[in-house]
Design a protein around this motif. Structure first.
Motif, PDB file in Angstrom:
ATOM      1  N   LYS A 182       0.843  -1.203   0.000  1.00 12.50           N
ATOM      2  CA  LYS A 182       0.000   0.000   0.000  1.00 12.50           C
ATOM      3  C   LYS A 182       0.873   1.246   0.000  1.00 12.50           C
ATOM      4  O   LYS A 182       0.590   2.215  -0.716  1.00 12.50           O
ATOM      5  CB  LYS A 182      -0.956  -0.002   1.192  1.00 12.50           C
ATOM      6  CG  LYS A 182      -2.073  -1.031   1.036  1.00 12.50           C
ATOM      7  CD  LYS A 182      -3.116  -0.919   2.141  1.00 12.50           C
ATOM      8  CE  LYS A 182      -2.521  -1.081   3.505  1.00 12.50           C
ATOM      9  NZ  LYS A 182      -3.266  -1.995   4.383  1.00 12.50           N
ATOM     10  N   ALA A 183       1.926   1.238   0.801  1.00 11.12           N
ATOM     11  CA  ALA A 183       2.867   2.356   0.819  1.00 11.12           C
ATOM     12  C   ALA A 183       3.494   2.544  -0.566  1.00 11.12           C
ATOM     13  O   ALA A 183       3.579   3.668  -1.079  1.00 11.12           O
ATOM     14  CB  ALA A 183       3.961   2.094   1.862  1.00 11.12           C
ATOM     15  N   THR A 231       2.294   1.609  -3.470  1.00  8.74           N
ATOM     16  CA  THR A 231       1.289   2.054  -4.439  1.00  8.74           C
ATOM     17  C   THR A 231       1.044   3.554  -4.303  1.00  8.74           C
ATOM     18  O   THR A 231       0.972   4.281  -5.308  1.00  8.74           O
ATOM     19  CB  THR A 231      -0.021   1.269  -4.245  1.00  8.74           C
ATOM     20  OG1 THR A 231       0.271  -0.131  -4.288  1.00  8.74           O
ATOM     21  CG2 THR A 231      -1.030   1.600  -5.332  1.00  8.74           C
ATOM     22  N   LEU A 232       0.921   4.033  -3.075  1.00  8.29           N
ATOM     23  CA  LEU A 232       0.728   5.477  -2.870  1.00  8.29           C
ATOM     24  C   LEU A 232       1.935   6.256  -3.395  1.00  8.29           C
ATOM     25  O   LEU A 232       1.779   7.319  -4.009  1.00  8.29           O
ATOM     26  CB  LEU A 232       0.491   5.772  -1.382  1.00  8.29           C
ATOM     27  CG  LEU A 232      -0.899   5.384  -0.862  1.00  8.29           C
ATOM     28  CD1 LEU A 232      -0.942   5.387   0.659  1.00  8.29           C
ATOM     29  CD2 LEU A 232      -1.976   6.336  -1.421  1.00  8.29           C
ATOM     30  N   LEU A 254       1.736   6.527  -7.142  1.00  5.86           N
ATOM     31  CA  LEU A 254       0.760   7.537  -7.565  1.00  5.86           C
ATOM     32  C   LEU A 254       1.336   8.938  -7.410  1.00  5.86           C
ATOM     33  O   LEU A 254       1.201   9.788  -8.298  1.00  5.86           O
ATOM     34  CB  LEU A 254      -0.529   7.381  -6.754  1.00  5.86           C
ATOM     35  CG  LEU A 254      -1.262   6.046  -6.984  1.00  5.86           C
ATOM     36  CD1 LEU A 254      -2.335   5.822  -5.921  1.00  5.86           C
ATOM     37  CD2 LEU A 254      -1.877   5.991  -8.381  1.00  5.86           C
ATOM     38  N   GLU A 255       2.005   9.172  -6.286  1.00  8.67           N
ATOM     39  CA  GLU A 255       2.626  10.486  -6.068  1.00  8.67           C
ATOM     40  C   GLU A 255       3.699  10.764  -7.122  1.00  8.67           C
ATOM     41  O   GLU A 255       3.753  11.855  -7.705  1.00  8.67           O
ATOM     42  CB  GLU A 255       3.236  10.528  -4.662  1.00  8.67           C
ATOM     43  CG  GLU A 255       3.889  11.855  -4.334  1.00  8.67           C
ATOM     44  CD  GLU A 255       4.459  11.892  -2.911  1.00  8.67           C
ATOM     45  OE1 GLU A 255       3.931  11.196  -2.022  1.00  8.67           O
ATOM     46  OE2 GLU A 255       5.441  12.635  -2.711  1.00  8.67           O
ATOM     47  N   ILE A 304      -3.284   1.684  -9.306  1.00  9.81           N
ATOM     48  CA  ILE A 304      -4.027   1.161  -8.141  1.00  9.81           C
ATOM     49  C   ILE A 304      -4.324  -0.333  -8.342  1.00  9.81           C
ATOM     50  O   ILE A 304      -4.170  -1.143  -7.426  1.00  9.81           O
ATOM     51  CB  ILE A 304      -5.341   1.940  -7.923  1.00  9.81           C
ATOM     52  CG1 ILE A 304      -5.050   3.403  -7.551  1.00  9.81           C
ATOM     53  CG2 ILE A 304      -6.193   1.285  -6.825  1.00  9.81           C
ATOM     54  CD1 ILE A 304      -6.297   4.296  -7.488  1.00  9.81           C
ATOM     55  N   PHE A 314      -7.226  -4.416   1.166  1.00  9.52           N
ATOM     56  CA  PHE A 314      -6.433  -3.336   1.771  1.00  9.52           C
ATOM     57  C   PHE A 314      -6.369  -3.407   3.294  1.00  9.52           C
ATOM     58  O   PHE A 314      -5.436  -2.873   3.899  1.00  9.52           O
ATOM     59  CB  PHE A 314      -7.016  -1.965   1.397  1.00  9.52           C
ATOM     60  CG  PHE A 314      -6.813  -1.554  -0.043  1.00  9.52           C
ATOM     61  CD1 PHE A 314      -5.791  -2.093  -0.813  1.00  9.52           C
ATOM     62  CD2 PHE A 314      -7.650  -0.604  -0.625  1.00  9.52           C
ATOM     63  CE1 PHE A 314      -5.600  -1.692  -2.130  1.00  9.52           C
ATOM     64  CE2 PHE A 314      -7.470  -0.195  -1.945  1.00  9.52           C
ATOM     65  CZ  PHE A 314      -6.444  -0.739  -2.697  1.00  9.52           C
ATOM     66  N   LYS A 317      -3.922   4.376   4.992  1.00  7.60           N
ATOM     67  CA  LYS A 317      -3.408   4.101   3.645  1.00  7.60           C
ATOM     68  C   LYS A 317      -4.482   3.421   2.805  1.00  7.60           C
ATOM     69  O   LYS A 317      -4.673   3.752   1.626  1.00  7.60           O
ATOM     70  CB  LYS A 317      -2.136   3.242   3.708  1.00  7.60           C
ATOM     71  CG  LYS A 317      -0.934   4.034   4.211  1.00  7.60           C
ATOM     72  CD  LYS A 317       0.351   3.228   4.122  1.00  7.60           C
ATOM     73  CE  LYS A 317       0.265   1.946   4.888  1.00  7.60           C
ATOM     74  NZ  LYS A 317       1.455   1.645   5.689  1.00  7.60           N
ATOM     75  N   ALA A 318      -5.202   2.476   3.406  1.00 10.73           N
ATOM     76  CA  ALA A 318      -6.307   1.812   2.712  1.00 10.73           C
ATOM     77  C   ALA A 318      -7.364   2.842   2.311  1.00 10.73           C
ATOM     78  O   ALA A 318      -7.861   2.844   1.175  1.00 10.73           O
ATOM     79  CB  ALA A 318      -6.922   0.745   3.616  1.00 10.73           C
ATOM     80  N   LEU A 344      -6.130   5.091  -0.613  1.00  6.08           N
ATOM     81  CA  LEU A 344      -6.206   4.390  -1.907  1.00  6.08           C
ATOM     82  C   LEU A 344      -7.660   4.289  -2.378  1.00  6.08           C
ATOM     83  O   LEU A 344      -7.942   4.461  -3.575  1.00  6.08           O
ATOM     84  CB  LEU A 344      -5.574   3.002  -1.789  1.00  6.08           C
ATOM     85  CG  LEU A 344      -4.039   3.000  -1.740  1.00  6.08           C
ATOM     86  CD1 LEU A 344      -3.516   1.640  -1.286  1.00  6.08           C
ATOM     87  CD2 LEU A 344      -3.442   3.368  -3.100  1.00  6.08           C
ATOM     88  N   LEU A 380      -8.740   7.592  -3.840  1.00  6.80           N
ATOM     89  CA  LEU A 380      -8.197   7.797  -5.186  1.00  6.80           C
ATOM     90  C   LEU A 380      -8.991   6.990  -6.209  1.00  6.80           C
ATOM     91  O   LEU A 380      -9.332   7.494  -7.290  1.00  6.80           O
ATOM     92  CB  LEU A 380      -6.715   7.415  -5.211  1.00  6.80           C
ATOM     93  CG  LEU A 380      -5.819   8.305  -4.322  1.00  6.80           C
ATOM     94  CD1 LEU A 380      -4.448   7.682  -4.137  1.00  6.80           C
ATOM     95  CD2 LEU A 380      -5.692   9.705  -4.914  1.00  6.80           C
ATOM     96  N   GLU A 381      -9.295   5.751  -5.859  1.00 10.85           N
ATOM     97  CA  GLU A 381     -10.077   4.916  -6.766  1.00 10.85           C
ATOM     98  C   GLU A 381     -11.467   5.516  -6.991  1.00 10.85           C
ATOM     99  O   GLU A 381     -11.953   5.598  -8.131  1.00 10.85           O
ATOM    100  CB  GLU A 381     -10.206   3.500  -6.176  1.00 10.85           C
ATOM    101  CG  GLU A 381     -10.997   2.550  -7.062  1.00 10.85           C
ATOM    102  CD  GLU A 381     -11.057   1.130  -6.484  1.00 10.85           C
ATOM    103  OE1 GLU A 381     -10.109   0.713  -5.781  1.00 10.85           O
ATOM    104  OE2 GLU A 381     -12.065   0.444  -6.739  1.00 10.85           O
ATOM    105  N   ILE A 421      -5.707  14.467  -7.273  1.00  9.11           N
ATOM    106  CA  ILE A 421      -5.004  13.254  -6.812  1.00  9.11           C
ATOM    107  C   ILE A 421      -3.964  13.636  -5.762  1.00  9.11           C
ATOM    108  O   ILE A 421      -3.877  13.019  -4.686  1.00  9.11           O
ATOM    109  CB  ILE A 421      -4.316  12.535  -8.011  1.00  9.11           C
ATOM    110  CG1 ILE A 421      -5.360  12.093  -9.050  1.00  9.11           C
ATOM    111  CG2 ILE A 421      -3.460  11.371  -7.539  1.00  9.11           C
ATOM    112  CD1 ILE A 421      -6.316  11.029  -8.587  1.00  9.11           C
ATOM    113  N   THR A 422      -3.184  14.668  -6.074  1.00 13.17           N
ATOM    114  CA  THR A 422      -2.150  15.123  -5.137  1.00 13.17           C
ATOM    115  C   THR A 422      -2.768  15.553  -3.809  1.00 13.17           C
ATOM    116  O   THR A 422      -2.265  15.195  -2.736  1.00 13.17           O
ATOM    117  CB  THR A 422      -1.360  16.291  -5.743  1.00 13.17           C
ATOM    118  OG1 THR A 422      -0.713  15.824  -6.925  1.00 13.17           O
ATOM    119  CG2 THR A 422      -0.321  16.830  -4.773  1.00 13.17           C
ATOM    120  N   ILE A 447      -3.752  12.508  -1.766  1.00 11.67           N
ATOM    121  CA  ILE A 447      -2.582  11.835  -1.183  1.00 11.67           C
ATOM    122  C   ILE A 447      -2.049  12.651   0.003  1.00 11.67           C
ATOM    123  O   ILE A 447      -1.719  12.098   1.057  1.00 11.67           O
ATOM    124  CB  ILE A 447      -1.469  11.624  -2.238  1.00 11.67           C
ATOM    125  CG1 ILE A 447      -1.945  10.670  -3.346  1.00 11.67           C
ATOM    126  CG2 ILE A 447      -0.201  11.076  -1.590  1.00 11.67           C
ATOM    127  CD1 ILE A 447      -0.980  10.544  -4.523  1.00 11.67           C
TER     128      ILE A 447
END
Lengths: 230, 230
Positions: free
Chosen positions: A63-64, A66-67, A70-71, A90, B58, B63-64, B67, B70-71, B86-87, B90
């Protein structure tokens, strides 16, 4: 020298394949993002830097990662990355989390054999829910006496894990692929360690030991080495 | 009735504020995404459904949740969400992870007082690195005897946690805000439970008990209730 009573086993890249999924995802990230990169920035380098910068906040695990993908995608594309790429990244993270665990060669039979002679502790860092799922589907959980999922592997964490499971450090050996996490902190608290290198090591985990640490080519060699420690 | 020896404490929304950060982030999500939503879909509902659908993959935690935000952002915007949003999502996740823990009213003094009379176990689910950081900065870690961060709270997990810490269920009471996680599974294994409702409950955690479970308005009332169990 005291005999070995407890064998600590790292999990990712010691018992099952892990790093390859991250490097494969990194390749996919670079391919997906390259049409949107207009400067001469190296997407792989930015992703690696983003991961390291976020370690304190996000910790380890998929998960870390994946984030951070994205960043980094927004970053290297100068904000032009389309939503379709976000979705694909994702989905890749989910795929990594849901992917069935693949044991390394020799792990199943060696761990089951060791369980007849020693008490076994899997000590792994990473994402709680992901590591539990991998353990549950590994076929190893039933022969392991202690399972500890920790957020970092430093001398203090090893001290706490051993203390709370009543494991004497004199009779403990840690086995793993990462010198930084599995070898050096255990030597620092007076334990023994065995290094079994994996084919790939995440740059963050690269470290050297002084050459005196037993280094095996495969977990298949572990029972014979343990027998020398009686 | 056996006296209480061990008091189990849930953490999020029992010892410190948590759910408010999620509902605030959900409001922010809806505000940020609304300009990009062209259909009559309800962004809050989609986010909630996305979180639930992803729970198995997740797990719980920030973090879950990030994500899933974002989805859901890509989903409700039909792929038109810009990278700037998105930014911001996050960054919101990082803010939640790095935000200093805020203890609920009465927690500091009550937990320290209880530590003089009982053995204390914090049993919490969620993200490993985040829960450890909250515990480390809570000022409570030094008076708590056992800290268990688990991926789910069901009867089997409670059984394992109690067994590995040599806690007899007859002398154990669990205290928490979530009936589904802190009360029902503990009653199911023969333990006692005290419900201290929080001002908000995530819809996933809503459950009812039969009314016979002791329900306190504040953790400040816990020592007096415990004294009745001698």
């Amino acid at each position: 020298m005291t005999g070995i009573e407890w064998v600590g086993l790292d999990a990712d890249d010691t018992l099952w394949h892990s790093e390859g999924h991250f490097t494969d995802a990194q390749v996919m990230f670079c391919e997906l993002i390259s049409p949107w990169v207009t400067t001469d920035v190296d997407p792989a380098k930015v992703l690696d830097e983003t991961e390291r910068r976020n370690l304190g906040t996000f910790g380890y695990g998929v998960k870390a990662f994946t984030l951070s993908m994205l960043e980094a995608a927004v970053d290297v594309s100068g904000g032009t990355v389309p939503a379709g790429v976000i979705t694909q990244l994702i989905e890749r993270g989910k795929w990594m989390l849901d992917h069935p665990v693949e044991l390394l060669d020799g792990v199943h039979e060696t761990v089951h054999a060791l369980a007849g002679c020693y008490r076994l502790a899997i000590i792994t860092k990473g994402d709680l829910v992901h590591q539990e799922r991998k353990l549950a589907t590994s076929g190893l959980a039933d022969v392991v006496h202690v399972i500890e999922i920790v957020s970092e592997k430093d001398p203090d964490v090893y001290r706490r894990v051993l203390a709370r499971n009543h494991i004497a450090v004199e009779g403990f050996v840690m086995v793993g692929n990462a010198v930084r996490s599995d070898v050096l902190p255990v030597l620092a608290i007076g334990g023994r360690a065995v290094h079994i290198p994996y084919e790939q090591t995440w740059s963050h985990e690269v470290a050297e030991h002084d050459g005196t640490v037993p280094t095996l080519a495969s977990i298949r060699e572990l029972p014979a080495w343990l027998a020398t420690q009686r």
